[in-house]
Write an enzyme that holds these catalytic residues in place. Structure first.
Site, PDB file in Angstrom:
ATOM      1  N   SER B 116       0.841  -1.204   0.000  1.00 53.72           N
ATOM      2  CA  SER B 116       0.000   0.000   0.000  1.00 53.72           C
ATOM      3  C   SER B 116       0.867   1.241   0.000  1.00 53.72           C
ATOM      4  CB  SER B 116      -0.869  -0.009   1.257  1.00 53.72           C
ATOM      5  OG  SER B 116      -1.412   1.272   1.512  1.00 53.72           O
ATOM      6  N   TYR B 140      -1.086   0.174   9.935  1.00 54.70           N
ATOM      7  CA  TYR B 140      -1.294  -0.546   8.677  1.00 54.70           C
ATOM      8  C   TYR B 140      -0.107  -0.379   7.739  1.00 54.70           C
ATOM      9  CZ  TYR B 140      -3.614  -1.340   4.101  1.00 54.70           C
ATOM     10  OH  TYR B 140      -3.968  -1.758   2.842  1.00 54.70           O
ATOM     11  N   LYS B 144       2.745  -3.119   6.487  1.00 48.28           N
ATOM     12  CA  LYS B 144       2.987  -3.362   5.056  1.00 48.28           C
ATOM     13  C   LYS B 144       4.472  -3.156   4.749  1.00 48.28           C
ATOM     14  CE  LYS B 144      -1.272  -4.027   3.310  1.00 48.28           C
ATOM     15  NZ  LYS B 144      -1.691  -5.315   2.724  1.00 48.28           N
TER      16      LYS B 144
END
Lengths: 306, 306
Positions: B116, B140, B144
């Site tokens: 991402s 998040y 990643k």
């Protein structure tokens, strides 16, 4: 203040625990852990042996929580490269589990992490700064970098107050230690001091980053005391010098002649002996200090303390 | 060729599985997995429900190994920020365990990872390039990024042949989906198409990176087919456009008027609506492609396929 030291039986750990009670007199409880802890304890210091990658051990160890954790436990880079499963467990999964569990018991605890310059990977000739990219070339460095990213995020959201310290190979490790590709950086001190010839695997003009164990211990303690570091990753100041200069300093302070047969190992040179200059101004501004000069480095490296 | 798709029931996963059999005719076996798999199967496709963070499930799932894995399973950023334990399990520990287990069964397997743009964190105004630093500002994005570092190292040592693809928020997610801070990027298409007024939380001049689900699916398939990518992290090309332009394109292709009340949420703007330009030349040189233009983006976003 309750303090935990992991990897307490290692080279850096033994240096730290010899200083910790004096340096942090506010400690109400000090716990040392490692897979083997015989001989590590002392007055007012508890030892607990176990495996940090075991959640049940971590649960027992961390009860009721710590205000300050020095996470030093890891296996060296060349061993981790050979034993990938062990490296994954010790160098990645254990730090993740420990950080999460420490934060769960004591949100905002100071977490001082012994990271490594292996996070950078192959550096070119440009001066290393805070903007230098991390492209680790060893699994050891990849796991250290992953842990840095985790700890930075946990600090952002207040779960921990973490500082990752990117240490170079520390000197002088015991002559008997193996598993470190950088062993030559320690042998050069020992062999000159002993007056024995030494076959160094890389060339005399190789440039390394140098830090003695006493300087590394002061770096850990400084990171523990910093009220508001304003950053989560610190590249501590180091001495940037070629092997010739380090050998000369060692000969000078020991009164011995340096009898070294210089080698030409391209891999070791690339990893440890082709280090560019370092701009350590951010760390210097925070109060971190390198060894004073090469003579001081050689003295500290050979001091045998603790 | 044996192919595994994780997160097959998600938005991107459903897009991929609608194309996979046609796009990869050399597939001898295709396995789709997710926590719930009802309705995902089809001719020549197996479905297996389970939790990728469970080692026993992974063992069963991965027998006898896969040549190609699309790892799409994750929970969205805003949900992961609220539910840290779930985020750690799904977005970090599961990818670590899956990558290691895939490599153990089938060394060198192609592992296509849906990363991402959250890995970057707050970007300034400078064009994003391969040299742009990653300083994730959400857990998040940190997870990643950690997974990218792991996969790069595993590829370096031949354990996998991994490609991490840094996707922007994909459009247009179903109007009913929640948990994504970037939901407004999808709503703008749906609401204009429906001819209904829409209160967009950020300003009309906010610039985002745009990619339709069909373009993301082609990106995944391209990454699967690349013989020698020469890199382990790819920033796919995207469209860089402000909301006004996207709304206009949507109105144009739907024949509706854009009736939008623009807001001013500073947090959403910082995360999604202040994107600088992208230099996607490395990905373009590898053959990756963005949506052709904003009209094509709007058509693809509203196509409802699959």
């Amino acid at each position: 203040m309750r303090i935990l030291v992991t990897g307490a039986g290692g080279f850096l750990g033994r240096g730290l625990i010899a200083r910790i009670a004096d340096a942090l007199p506010q400690a109400r409880r000090i716990v040392l852990t490692d897979r083997v802890v015989e001989g590590l304890g002392g007055a007012g210091v508890d030892t607990i042996a176990g495996d940090l990658s075991d959640p049940a051990f971590r649960r027992a160890l961390l009860d009721p929580g710590f205000d300050l954790v020095f996470h030093l436990a890891s296996i060296p880079g060349s061993l981790a490269e050979r034993e990938q499963g062990l490296g994954l467990s010790v160098n990645l999964l254990a730090p993740i589990g420990l950080a999460e569990d420490v934060a769960a018991r004591q949100p905002g605890a100071r977490f001082v992490f012994a990271s490594s310059i292996a996070v950078y990977g192959n550096l070119g000739e440009d001066t290393v700064t805070g903007a230098t990219a991390c492209q680790p070339e060893l699994t050891y460095g990849a796991h250290k970098r992953m842990t840095e990213v985790l700890l930075s995020d946990m600090t952002r959201r207040g779960a921990l107050s973490a500082i990752s310290l990117r240490f170079p190979g520390l000197v002088a490790r015991p002559a008997t230690e193996s598993g470190h590709g950088s062993a030559f950086m320690s042998q050069i001190f020992h062999q000159i001091a002993a007056g024995t010839p030494y076959a160094c695997p890389i060339a005399a003009d190789s440039t390394c980053w140098w830090m003695s164990r006493p300087a590394a211990v002061e770096t850990l303690l400084w990171a523990a005391r910093l009220a508001d570091p304003g950053t989560t990753v610190v590249q501590p100041p180091v001495l940037h010098a070629d092997l010739t200069s380090v050998a000369a300093a060692t000969a000078r302070i020991t009164g011995q002649a340096a009898r070294i047969d210089w080698g030409n190992d391209p891999v070791l040179r690339q990893i440890f002996g082709a280090m560019p200059p370092l701009d350590a101004s951010p760390a210097l501004a925070l109060g971190f200090r390198a060894d004073a000069d090469l003579d001081a480095l050689a003295r500290a490296a050979l001091s045998g303390d603790p």
